[in-house]
Design a protein around this motif. Sequence first.
Motif, PDB file in Angstrom:
ATOM      1  N   SER A  71       0.768  -1.188  -0.181  1.00  0.00           N
ATOM      2  CA  SER A  71       0.060   0.119   0.028  1.00  0.00           C
ATOM      3  C   SER A  71       0.942   1.330  -0.148  1.00  0.00           C
ATOM      4  CB  SER A  71      -0.908   0.085   1.105  1.00  0.00           C
ATOM      5  OG  SER A  71      -1.812  -1.292   1.236  1.00  0.00           O
ATOM      6  N   LEU A  72       2.023   1.052   0.802  1.00  0.00           N
ATOM      7  CA  LEU A  72       2.912   2.385   0.728  1.00  0.00           C
ATOM      8  C   LEU A  72       3.495   2.480  -0.486  1.00  0.00           C
ATOM      9  CD1 LEU A  72       4.233   2.447   4.271  1.00  0.00           C
ATOM     10  CD2 LEU A  72       2.636   3.947   3.439  1.00  0.00           C
ATOM     11  N   PHE A  73       3.675   1.380  -1.222  1.00  0.00           N
ATOM     12  CA  PHE A  73       4.382   1.381  -2.556  1.00  0.00           C
ATOM     13  C   PHE A  73       3.510   1.783  -3.613  1.00  0.00           C
ATOM     14  CE2 PHE A  73       5.129  -0.395  -6.849  1.00  0.00           C
ATOM     15  CZ  PHE A  73       6.439   0.060  -6.874  1.00  0.00           C
ATOM     16  N   TRP A  74       2.317   1.729  -3.414  1.00  0.00           N
ATOM     17  CA  TRP A  74       1.189   2.154  -4.221  1.00  0.00           C
ATOM     18  C   TRP A  74       0.976   3.676  -4.068  1.00  0.00           C
ATOM     19  CZ3 TRP A  74      -1.888  -0.257  -7.904  1.00  0.00           C
ATOM     20  CH2 TRP A  74      -2.890   0.418  -8.300  1.00  0.00           C
ATOM     21  N   LEU A  75       1.211   4.107  -2.792  1.00  0.00           N
ATOM     22  CA  LEU A  75       1.054   5.363  -2.558  1.00  0.00           C
ATOM     23  C   LEU A  75       2.155   6.438  -3.249  1.00  0.00           C
ATOM     24  CD1 LEU A  75      -0.117   7.578  -0.520  1.00  0.00           C
ATOM     25  CD2 LEU A  75       1.682   6.973   1.028  1.00  0.00           C
ATOM     26  N   TRP A  76       3.276   5.790  -3.152  1.00  0.00           N
ATOM     27  CA  TRP A  76       4.317   6.467  -3.787  1.00  0.00           C
ATOM     28  C   TRP A  76       4.325   6.334  -5.326  1.00  0.00           C
ATOM     29  CZ3 TRP A  76       8.804   3.621  -6.160  1.00  0.00           C
ATOM     30  CH2 TRP A  76       9.948   4.628  -6.466  1.00  0.00           C
ATOM     31  N   ALA A  77       4.106   5.006  -5.859  1.00  0.00           N
ATOM     32  CA  ALA A  77       4.287   4.882  -7.364  1.00  0.00           C
ATOM     33  C   ALA A  77       3.354   5.264  -8.206  1.00  0.00           C
ATOM     34  CB  ALA A  77       4.698   3.288  -7.507  1.00  0.00           C
ATOM     35  N   VAL A  78       1.864   5.184  -7.542  1.00  0.00           N
ATOM     36  CA  VAL A  78       0.851   5.384  -8.343  1.00  0.00           C
ATOM     37  C   VAL A  78       0.108   6.846  -7.931  1.00  0.00           C
ATOM     38  CG1 VAL A  78      -1.524   4.739  -8.918  1.00  0.00           C
ATOM     39  CG2 VAL A  78       0.107   2.951  -8.650  1.00  0.00           C
ATOM     40  N   GLU A  79       0.149   7.063  -6.733  1.00  0.00           N
ATOM     41  CA  GLU A  79      -0.591   8.375  -6.169  1.00  0.00           C
ATOM     42  C   GLU A  79       0.637   9.576  -6.116  1.00  0.00           C
ATOM     43  OE1 GLU A  79      -3.452   8.051  -3.376  1.00  0.00           O
ATOM     44  OE2 GLU A  79      -3.126   6.020  -3.280  1.00  0.00           O
ATOM     45  N   GLY A  80       1.761   9.193  -6.327  1.00  0.00           N
ATOM     46  CA  GLY A  80       2.688  10.080  -6.131  1.00  0.00           C
ATOM     47  C   GLY A  80       2.924  10.955  -5.001  1.00  0.00           C
ATOM     48  N   VAL A  81       2.803  10.198  -3.761  1.00  0.00           N
ATOM     49  CA  VAL A  81       2.981  10.799  -2.471  1.00  0.00           C
ATOM     50  C   VAL A  81       3.967   9.806  -1.781  1.00  0.00           C
ATOM     51  CG1 VAL A  81       1.996  11.206  -0.143  1.00  0.00           C
ATOM     52  CG2 VAL A  81       0.751  11.417  -2.151  1.00  0.00           C
ATOM     53  N   ARG A  82       5.058  10.615  -1.408  1.00  0.00           N
ATOM     54  CA  ARG A  82       6.184  10.004  -0.973  1.00  0.00           C
ATOM     55  C   ARG A  82       6.181   9.420   0.495  1.00  0.00           C
ATOM     56  NH1 ARG A  82      12.543  11.727  -0.687  1.00  0.00           N
ATOM     57  NH2 ARG A  82      13.033   9.703  -0.104  1.00  0.00           N
ATOM     58  N   PRO A  83       6.213   7.932   0.820  1.00  0.00           N
ATOM     59  CA  PRO A  83       5.908   7.795   2.288  1.00  0.00           C
ATOM     60  C   PRO A  83       6.897   8.413   3.184  1.00  0.00           C
ATOM     61  CG  PRO A  83       5.923   5.866   0.830  1.00  0.00           C
ATOM     62  CD  PRO A  83       6.342   6.988   0.142  1.00  0.00           C
ATOM     63  N   ASP A  84       6.622   8.861   4.387  1.00  0.00           N
ATOM     64  CA  ASP A  84       7.574   9.503   5.382  1.00  0.00           C
ATOM     65  C   ASP A  84       8.240   8.498   6.294  1.00  0.00           C
ATOM     66  OD1 ASP A  84       5.894   9.245   7.362  1.00  0.00           O
ATOM     67  OD2 ASP A  84       4.771  10.898   7.387  1.00  0.00           O
ATOM     68  N   ARG A  85       9.085   8.858   6.977  1.00  0.00           N
ATOM     69  CA  ARG A  85       9.607   8.465   7.924  1.00  0.00           C
ATOM     70  C   ARG A  85       8.804   7.320   9.059  1.00  0.00           C
ATOM     71  NH1 ARG A  85      12.537  11.997  12.466  1.00  0.00           N
ATOM     72  NH2 ARG A  85      10.839  13.547  12.576  1.00  0.00           N
ATOM     73  N   TRP A  86       7.599   7.922   9.185  1.00  0.00           N
ATOM     74  CA  TRP A  86       6.743   7.218  10.289  1.00  0.00           C
ATOM     75  C   TRP A  86       6.079   5.904   9.276  1.00  0.00           C
ATOM     76  CZ3 TRP A  86       8.026   7.943  14.770  1.00  0.00           C
ATOM     77  CH2 TRP A  86       8.637   9.135  15.148  1.00  0.00           C
ATOM     78  N   ASP A  87       5.702   6.256   8.129  1.00  0.00           N
ATOM     79  CA  ASP A  87       5.328   5.168   7.270  1.00  0.00           C
ATOM     80  C   ASP A  87       6.209   4.115   7.309  1.00  0.00           C
ATOM     81  OD1 ASP A  87       3.084   6.598   6.414  1.00  0.00           O
ATOM     82  OD2 ASP A  87       3.901   7.606   4.766  1.00  0.00           O
ATOM     83  N   MET A  88       7.360   4.500   7.039  1.00  0.00           N
ATOM     84  CA  MET A  88       8.761   3.320   6.810  1.00  0.00           C
ATOM     85  C   MET A  88       8.787   2.438   8.143  1.00  0.00           C
ATOM     86  SD  MET A  88       8.593   3.670   3.500  1.00  0.00           S
ATOM     87  CE  MET A  88      10.193   2.486   3.502  1.00  0.00           C
TER      88      MET A  88
END
Length: 108
Positions: A71-88
């Motif tokens: 889901s976080l990969f999708w957020l970044w790759a498809v929606e163009g939102v970079r996951p932050d450190r808390w996501d990671m």
Amino acid sequence: MASIAAYIGAALAEIGGCFAFWAWARMGKSIWWLPLGVVSLILFAWLLTLVDSDAAGRAYAAYGGVYIAASLFWLWAVEGVRPDRWDMIGVAICLIGAGIILLGPRTA
């Protein structure tokens, strides 16, 4: 290794299927996105049956961590939102938990 591939494929199929419904309902996309979403969700369910596990519930529980990472990969790759450190940090914790569930020693 086959289980990991099944989990990754299942996660992408589930997210893609759910996103198709999101795109139709929330983004005004064509209703033709819905059949694609249904097919993707069927693929998701089938892929989870390929996981090497003695119990469906355990396979699903371990899948949860993989789903969060995808889901976080999708957020970044498809929606163009970079996951932050808390996501990671959160996804790392979830993947550790998924690994413990999937790979932990079992007593008969």
